[in-house]
Every structure is written in C-alpha cells, then in structure tokens.
Design an enzyme around this catalytic site. Structure first.
Site, PDB file in Angstrom:
ATOM      1  N   ARG A 113       2.424  24.105   3.007  1.00 39.80           N
ATOM      2  CA  ARG A 113       1.186  24.901   3.027  1.00 39.80           C
ATOM      3  C   ARG A 113       1.522  26.346   2.685  1.00 39.80           C
ATOM      4  O   ARG A 113       2.689  26.718   2.663  1.00 39.80           O
ATOM      5  CB  ARG A 113       0.484  24.800   4.382  1.00 39.80           C
ATOM      6  CG  ARG A 113       1.302  25.325   5.538  1.00 39.80           C
ATOM      7  CD  ARG A 113       0.524  25.258   6.852  1.00 39.80           C
ATOM      8  NE  ARG A 113       1.404  25.562   7.967  1.00 39.80           N
ATOM      9  CZ  ARG A 113       1.028  25.580   9.223  1.00 39.80           C
ATOM     10  NH1 ARG A 113      -0.224  25.298   9.545  1.00 39.80           N
ATOM     11  NH2 ARG A 113       1.885  25.872  10.173  1.00 39.80           N
ATOM     12  N   ASN A 151      -5.598  30.631   7.206  1.00 39.40           N
ATOM     13  CA  ASN A 151      -4.874  30.355   8.443  1.00 39.40           C
ATOM     14  C   ASN A 151      -3.539  31.074   8.391  1.00 39.40           C
ATOM     15  O   ASN A 151      -2.753  30.875   7.467  1.00 39.40           O
ATOM     16  CB  ASN A 151      -4.627  28.850   8.611  1.00 39.40           C
ATOM     17  CG  ASN A 151      -4.056  28.522   9.973  1.00 39.40           C
ATOM     18  OD1 ASN A 151      -4.757  28.581  10.978  1.00 39.40           O
ATOM     19  ND2 ASN A 151      -2.772  28.226  10.031  1.00 39.40           N
ATOM     20  N   GLU A 152      -3.337  31.941   9.348  1.00 32.59           N
ATOM     21  CA  GLU A 152      -2.067  32.661   9.489  1.00 32.59           C
ATOM     22  C   GLU A 152      -1.596  33.244   8.156  1.00 32.59           C
ATOM     23  O   GLU A 152      -0.565  32.837   7.605  1.00 32.59           O
ATOM     24  CB  GLU A 152      -1.007  31.748  10.096  1.00 32.59           C
ATOM     25  CG  GLU A 152      -1.361  31.316  11.510  1.00 32.59           C
ATOM     26  CD  GLU A 152      -0.216  30.626  12.253  1.00 32.59           C
ATOM     27  OE1 GLU A 152       0.649  30.033  11.595  1.00 32.59           O
ATOM     28  OE2 GLU A 152      -0.199  30.683  13.484  1.00 32.59           O
ATOM     29  N   GLU A 317      -4.752  29.935  19.000  1.00 38.02           N
ATOM     30  CA  GLU A 317      -3.896  28.778  19.281  1.00 38.02           C
ATOM     31  C   GLU A 317      -3.006  29.135  20.471  1.00 38.02           C
ATOM     32  O   GLU A 317      -2.111  29.977  20.352  1.00 38.02           O
ATOM     33  CB  GLU A 317      -3.032  28.443  18.062  1.00 38.02           C
ATOM     34  CG  GLU A 317      -3.845  28.111  16.834  1.00 38.02           C
ATOM     35  CD  GLU A 317      -2.978  27.779  15.611  1.00 38.02           C
ATOM     36  OE1 GLU A 317      -1.772  27.514  15.772  1.00 38.02           O
ATOM     37  OE2 GLU A 317      -3.529  27.806  14.501  1.00 38.02           O
ATOM     38  N   TRP A 325       8.171  20.567  14.358  1.00 38.69           N
ATOM     39  CA  TRP A 325       7.887  19.847  13.131  1.00 38.69           C
ATOM     40  C   TRP A 325       8.921  18.722  13.064  1.00 38.69           C
ATOM     41  O   TRP A 325       9.928  18.770  13.778  1.00 38.69           O
ATOM     42  CB  TRP A 325       8.080  20.774  11.915  1.00 38.69           C
ATOM     43  CG  TRP A 325       6.955  21.725  11.679  1.00 38.69           C
ATOM     44  CD1 TRP A 325       5.924  22.017  12.513  1.00 38.69           C
ATOM     45  CD2 TRP A 325       6.772  22.527  10.504  1.00 38.69           C
ATOM     46  NE1 TRP A 325       5.098  22.953  11.942  1.00 38.69           N
ATOM     47  CE2 TRP A 325       5.604  23.282  10.693  1.00 38.69           C
ATOM     48  CE3 TRP A 325       7.470  22.682   9.309  1.00 38.69           C
ATOM     49  CZ2 TRP A 325       5.111  24.170   9.733  1.00 38.69           C
ATOM     50  CZ3 TRP A 325       6.999  23.570   8.358  1.00 38.69           C
ATOM     51  CH2 TRP A 325       5.827  24.302   8.563  1.00 38.69           C
ATOM     52  N   GLU A 367       3.699  17.552  11.591  1.00 44.50           N
ATOM     53  CA  GLU A 367       3.600  18.085  12.958  1.00 44.50           C
ATOM     54  C   GLU A 367       3.414  17.008  14.027  1.00 44.50           C
ATOM     55  O   GLU A 367       2.789  17.265  15.056  1.00 44.50           O
ATOM     56  CB  GLU A 367       2.465  19.114  13.021  1.00 44.50           C
ATOM     57  CG  GLU A 367       2.797  20.355  12.222  1.00 44.50           C
ATOM     58  CD  GLU A 367       1.855  21.521  12.480  1.00 44.50           C
ATOM     59  OE1 GLU A 367       0.806  21.325  13.119  1.00 44.50           O
ATOM     60  OE2 GLU A 367       2.175  22.631  12.023  1.00 44.50           O
TER      61      GLU A 367
HETATM   62  C1  GAL Z   1       0.532  27.482  13.807  1.00 43.29           C
HETATM   63  C2  GAL Z   1      -0.482  27.025  12.784  1.00 43.29           C
HETATM   64  C3  GAL Z   1      -1.058  25.666  13.107  1.00 43.29           C
HETATM   65  C4  GAL Z   1       0.021  24.724  13.450  1.00 43.29           C
HETATM   66  C5  GAL Z   1       0.878  25.258  14.565  1.00 43.29           C
HETATM   67  C6  GAL Z   1       2.040  24.369  14.871  1.00 43.29           C
HETATM   68  O1  GAL Z   1       1.374  28.466  13.305  1.00 43.29           O
HETATM   69  O2  GAL Z   1      -1.529  27.939  12.655  1.00 43.29           O
HETATM   70  O3  GAL Z   1      -1.766  25.203  11.991  1.00 43.29           O
HETATM   71  O4  GAL Z   1       0.768  24.479  12.305  1.00 43.29           O
HETATM   72  O5  GAL Z   1       1.415  26.504  14.176  1.00 43.29           O
HETATM   73  O6  GAL Z   1       3.023  24.373  13.875  1.00 43.29           O
END
Ligand code: GAL
Length: 690
Positions: A113, A151-152, A317, A325, A367
C-alpha cells in the site's frame, strides 16, 4: 491548529471495521455487538477503492449504500475513509507513472500500500475523481459523521523518487529561487563542483557515493515532500467539503515523517487523529539491549506531539490486540488491563475519541497477526470485556471532554530544524538525545510539558502562557524567530537553549558569526570552541554552586560575551577536560525575563537541576506523592482538575494522595495511600480550592 473546527462534546468510542472483509450476514450482528460494548462509531472504506470503482470509470455504490443503511438502522455512526492509499491494480497497471519509486528509480509495485506518488497528475486526477464520486454520493448520508482523508499519509515511506516528483521538484525550486544562480548559491553548489547549468540536471535525491548528499538540497527536498503531501490532502479535503453535511468533520490519521502536520491540520482538516500502538515497545524484533526507555509509556511522547497539532484530538486506531504483519513486527498480546491503560494514556494526553483497531482480526492478507478486539473465532473474549470496562470508565470522564492538558513548561520546535536532523547527523544525535531525555525527565519527575511549534505565523500570544520554554538545539535560526524569542523574554519569559544553537541559516549553511549566532544578544554567551564529548578521558561535568552537573554528548566551550557583562551571570563552569574552568551555563537578563545557555545536550540529571532552579519541577507535589513507575497527567476544565495516574509496571504501585479526592472510577472519596494495580489507570477529581 489555531482553530480546531470540530470537537467531540462527549467521550466517544469507535472501532475500525472493514465490511469488505466479512460476509454480509455478519454485518448487522457485528454492529449490534459493538453497540452493546459501547461503540457508537465505525471507521470504514479507507482501502476499498475497488468496491466503488471496480473498473476504470465504472462506479457502483450498492456495497456501501447497503452497509450505511444498516448502520443507520442500528444507530451506528460512520467515519468514511477515502481509499487513495491503495490504488487498484487496474490503475497502476495501466498508468505506471502513478507509482512511487525507490531512490534508484525502481517502481514500487501493486501488492502493498501507499505505492503511489503525490505528484503524478494522472494520480491526482484519478484520486480526485474517486473522492468526488464518494463524497457526492455518500456526503449527505445521515449515518456519516466524519471523513478520513487517505490513510496515514507518509506511512510505509516518506520519500518520493518518481519522475513526476522530480518534475514537480524542479517547479517547486523554480518558484522558490527564480534563477539557477540563486539556487546554486542557496545550495552551495560550488562545493564538489555540483553547479547546475540547466533545471533538467536537478533531480529528487538519487543514489550518491557514501551518502555524500548536498545537505541544502535535502532540506529543500523535505520541504517539497511536505508541500506535496499537504497539497494532496487539501485536494481531497476541498472536494469533500463541497458535499459533506454541516457539522461532519474532515480528519486524517497521522503522524508520520516529512509533513508539517501543523500546516496540514490548519489548512485542510477540522480535527487531527492519531494511531496509537504502544506494544511496538515489546515487539519480537526489538533488541532488548536497544529498547527505548519507558517501553509502552514512550507513546506519551508521540501523544505530546499530537496534542501540539490539535489539543483535543482523537485516536483513530487504538491498539486492541497483538500486532504483527506476516512479514514483520510480531508482538505480544496486550496483558489484562493494558488495552484499557493505553486507551487511558491517550485520554490523559487530550484524546476525546478512542477508536480501537480493529473489530475482528482479518483471516487473510498481510495483517492476519494484527489482532483486533475479536479473534478469528468471533467469540466474546477477554479483550471485548476489557473494551466494555474501558467504556464504563470512559463515560465517567464525559465532564472532561475538551479539557486542557496541564503543562508545567514548554519545549519549542520548528520544521526547519526537524528536517535538518534528517540529513545532519550531528544535529540528529544532539537533538535526538535531548528530546528523549527531556521526555524522560518529565515522565519520571512528574513534570508535564507541551510542545510548541514555531511557525511562520507564530506570535507572542502562542508563547506567553509558558513561564519557561526550552528550545533545545535551534541549529537553524532566522531573524524572525530570534525576534519573537526576544519579545518573549522581554515580557518576562525564561528561555533555555542547549549546545549547537544558531550556527546555521535557513538553507542549512553555517553562518560566519560567533555562536550562538543570532541568539547571542539574548544569551550573553560566546562559544569559543566546541566538541563532542566522546573520546574524553571521563564524562564531562560542570560545577553549579557546588552541585555536580552532567554535560553530555557535545559541549559549547563558552565565555561571557564582552558586550553582555552587565546583565549576565556565569552559573556553572566545566569541572574537567581540557576546558575545565570555562563557562558551561550562562544566564542573561533581558527586560523582565532571562535566557539560559547550557553548553551541552539535556540529560535527566542536568534537566532536574534546571527545572528545580527555574521553579517548575513537580507541579503536583502538593497533591500527590508518586513513584517513578507511574505517569501523572492532569486535564483541566472550567476550574475543575482531574489527575490521571497510569501504572505501566508489571507490579502494583503505591501513591499517596495528600488531599481527599474523588476517585472518578471507584466513585468514592480517597485520601492517603492508594494502590494502583498492575496496568491500572485511575482518575481523581481534585477538590476546588477557593
Ligand atoms: C496502521 C494502519 C492500519 C493497519 C494497522 C496495523 O498503521 O493505519 O491500516 O495497517 O496499522 O498494521
């Protein structure tokens, strides 16, 4: 963020949910179980581009129409994410120019991504179009309460090396410098014969031998990446703003490198959110020898950064299970109590919204080990119970929503200096050490601080509420900033700087002035020589009125500047090394205030002496006696004060309350010795003194 356009009015709990990962038959039941646990918001859609545009130019809305309607029926609110972090395969295959590249020019391919670049005109168009389609179709849906951009931004990588980036970089530089002569001058290209004679010779960083990059070029490159990121975010925010309902907010979840988050938040967002994963501290890939001090408590340093961007932020989050991962980052499951503790850590630092990541662990993909509240088996479990317990306590804090974090002192930062540390190793070592140590001393002595970023538009008003400001190592100093600091000191503030201050101008070139350069008029100090301290026979120290003070890492070897003798005091002198007897700490009065120049980095030991001397250490000492193992924080609102006590230790901790206070969670009055259980988090309402 000067003006936060959105603020929660009550403590709100959410969760990240991926309807595209689950059979439709689970949706309604999932939402009902969430509601039972206290969850009232789900964040969705941030990677689901194909669900809306499965083929170029073919749009279908039924998937999220159906999901959002169920949310409405179940009274679940929704934060809708734009899917631009994961461009579809059909897109990257047909338009490979949208891909980001490694430094050597090799493109990152579909499969991970964030593999796109911000400067491809094609990607800007495709991203803009999907955002427009989503916002125009779903913008008025009554279940939606907010929007998340991408996202991020700049997670996974924060460097961009595609052809489009090079072309845009040239444009950025043309606008900034106008002529190649001006650019050559700013970058000092006569060094090593780097002179550019055509704009086409300039590229975003490419591999050079032995990392011998031009540091002035790199500084501009980092500024350029930040601008590119913000432009991409703004483009999306402006589209969403045309269609969203009044009152719905726009946010993004940070916080990553090479972005001026303050500018982004101010120009594009209504509120800022953060992703908090404290258990990175315990990951299997962490070498215990190199483990950062304070482990999961270290996240409080990041939360302090987040608060500086947006005082009443949200957590998009919040860790709810073991991380990992399939390829990296494996970590342990949160022990009983830790999820609640970490969520309370966020609240203590200013969060009014806590959204756990994620509802249920995904059964496929990269994930599968990044665990959610529920495990693959979908049964009720300990983590769900803990979320319910957290919610019960969280709601007892409703009165604190929007409450200010109480800081004893401020620490100044600015992006010129942040970015200079990306390429200048000495700056990085010196600054990194001080930042860590200041955080540590603040935690262990229970002396909380705020970060204050100096920006183009900063004024005295941004500084005056802090009686003491540390600006640890402002290596790059501009006249404008020096002037603002002077105003701050004149009106009565105390400014403290460390070694290596003021020796560069804004392009990162060294100035031909005695250090600390433009700050010398305030500090009254004159740096005659300087050196790293490693390689010295023994740790360097100074004598401060008979007290031994550490002078670690790097030393400015100083004298009082001739022109400053009158208002200037020598507070401490070096006690050893070849500069024994030279000035190590100098204080100068200007107007109603003063400036201190410490000739080293900041350490726990010298910070304690300084905080004591400046009268800002341990502001809660009249209220509570607490061991180092707990974090103390306070949030204040409308004359009421709430004291947070957070125990990160694997054993109970004892505190002593010196006044009778209301335990918000236990709903009783308490005084004297109180045991905070393993991973316990307590909040006490401090009685108002009339
Ligand atoms: C964050 C991300 C999520 C998910 C989570 C766990 O950085 O925004 O989409 O990937 O980490 O890896």
């Amino acid at each position: 963020m000067r003006k936060q356009n959105f603020q929660w009015t009550e403590m709100t709990m959410g969760v990240c949910y991926y309807p595209e990962h689950w059979d439709r038959s689970l949706w309604r039941e999932d939402l009902r179980r969430m509601k039972e646990a206290g969850i009232s918001v789900v964040r969705v859609a941030e990677f689901a581009w194909n669900k809306v545009e499965p083929e170029e130019g073919k749009f279908t809305y039924t998937f999220f129409d159906e999901f959002l309607d169920i949310c409405l029926e179940e009274k679940m609110s929704v934060i809708f994410g734009t899917p631009t972090a994961t461009p579809p395969a059909w897109l990257t295959e047909k338009y490979p120019e949208v891909l980001n590249c490694r430094e050597d020019g090799t493109a990152y391919r579909h499969g991970g991504r964030r593999h796109y670049n911000y400067n491809s005109v094609k990607y800007q168009k495709m991203a803009g179009r999907i955002v427009e389609k989503l916002a125009s179709h779903y913008g008025k849906h009554p279940a939606i309460v907010g929007w998340q951009v991408d996202n991020e931004l700049n997670c996974e990588t924060y460097e961009y090396h595609s052809k489009a980036d090079t072309e845009a970089f040239r444009g950025f530089l043309k606008e900034k410098y106008g002529t190649l002569d001006a650019l050559n001058e700013a970058w000092g290209t006569t060094f090593w014969n780097q002179t550019y004679t055509a704009w086409e010779q300039i590229y975003v960083p490419r591999p050079v031998l032995n990392d011998g990059y031009n540091p002035h070029m790199y500084l501009d490159y980092d500024r350029f990446i930040s601008e590119s990121t913000i432009r991409f975010c703004r483009m999306q925010a402006e589209i969403i703003r045309k269609y969203k309902k009044t009152g719905d907010f726009i946010t993004t979840n940070g916080m990553f490198w090479n972005i001026d988050n303050h500018k982004m938040a101010e120009e594009c967002l209504d509120i800022y959110t953060y992703d908090s994963y404290p258990s990175f501290a315990f990951g299997l890939d962490r070498d215990p020898k190199n483990a950062r001090d304070l482990n999961d408590r270290h996240v409080s340093k990041n939360l302090t950064e987040v608060r500086s961007i947006c005082p009443h932020f949200g957590i998009m989050e919040q860790q709810s299970g073991a991380n990992g991962w399939v390829t990296r980052m494996a970590g342990p499951a949160p022990r009983p109590g830790q999820m609640r503790l970490w969520a309370m850590q966020s609240v203590a630092h200013g969060a009014d919204y806590i959204s756990f990541f994620r509802w249920r662990t995904c059964t496929f993909g990269t994930e599968i080990y990044w665990h959610g509240i529920l495990d693959y088996d979908n049964r009720d479990n300990r983590k769900l119970l803990e979320v319910k317990e957290f919610y019960r306590d969280f709601k007892k804090l409703d009165g604190l929503c929007g409450a200010e974090y109480a800081a004893s002192f401020g620490v100044l930062k600015d992006f010129d200096n942040v970015w200079d540390t990306n390429i200048d190793e000495i700056h990085r070592i010196v600054n990194g050490t001080s930042e860590e140590e200041i955080f540590k001393v603040s935690q262990l002595t229970h002396t909380p601080y705020n970060l204050v970023y100096l920006r183009e538009e900063s004024t005295l008003e941004d500084l005056v509420s802090y009686p003491v400001l540390f600006y640890p190592h402002p290596v790059i100093m501009t006249e404008k900033r020096a002037e603002l600091l002077k105003e701050y000191v004149i009106q009565g503030g105390t400014l403290v700087i460390g070694c290596r201050s003021g020796y560069k101008q804004e392009n990162g070139k060294c100035v031909m002035m005695p250090q600390p350069g433009l700050l010398r008029v305030l500090t009254g100090s004159d740096v005659k020589e300087f050196s790293f301290t490693h390689g010295m026979e023994e740790p360097v120290w100074a004598d401060w009125n008979g007290k031994h003070m550490e002078m670690p890492v790097f030393n400015d070897i100083m004298e009082i500047a001739e022109e400053s003798c009158e208002n200037t005091k020598l507070l401490a002198s070096y006690g050893n090394s070849f500069y024994s007897g030279k000035a190590a700490l100098i204080e100068k009065k200007t107007g109603k205030g003063r400036t201190l120049h410490l000739g080293s980095t900041f350490s726990r030991q010298n910070m304690e002496l300084l905080l004591d001397y400046l009268g800002v250490k341990e502001p809660f000492r009249q209220l509570v006696e607490a061991p180092e193992g707990v974090e103390l924080a306070m949030r204040r609102k409308e004359g009421r004060e709430y004291l947070f006590v957070l125990n990160y230790q694997f054993e109970p901790q004892k505190i002593v309350l010196k006044k009778t206070m209301r335990s918000v969670f236990r709903e009783t009055d308490v005084c004297g010795e109180v045991e905070i259980p393993i991973f316990g988090a307590e909040v006490f309402e401090v009685p108002v003194t009339k």
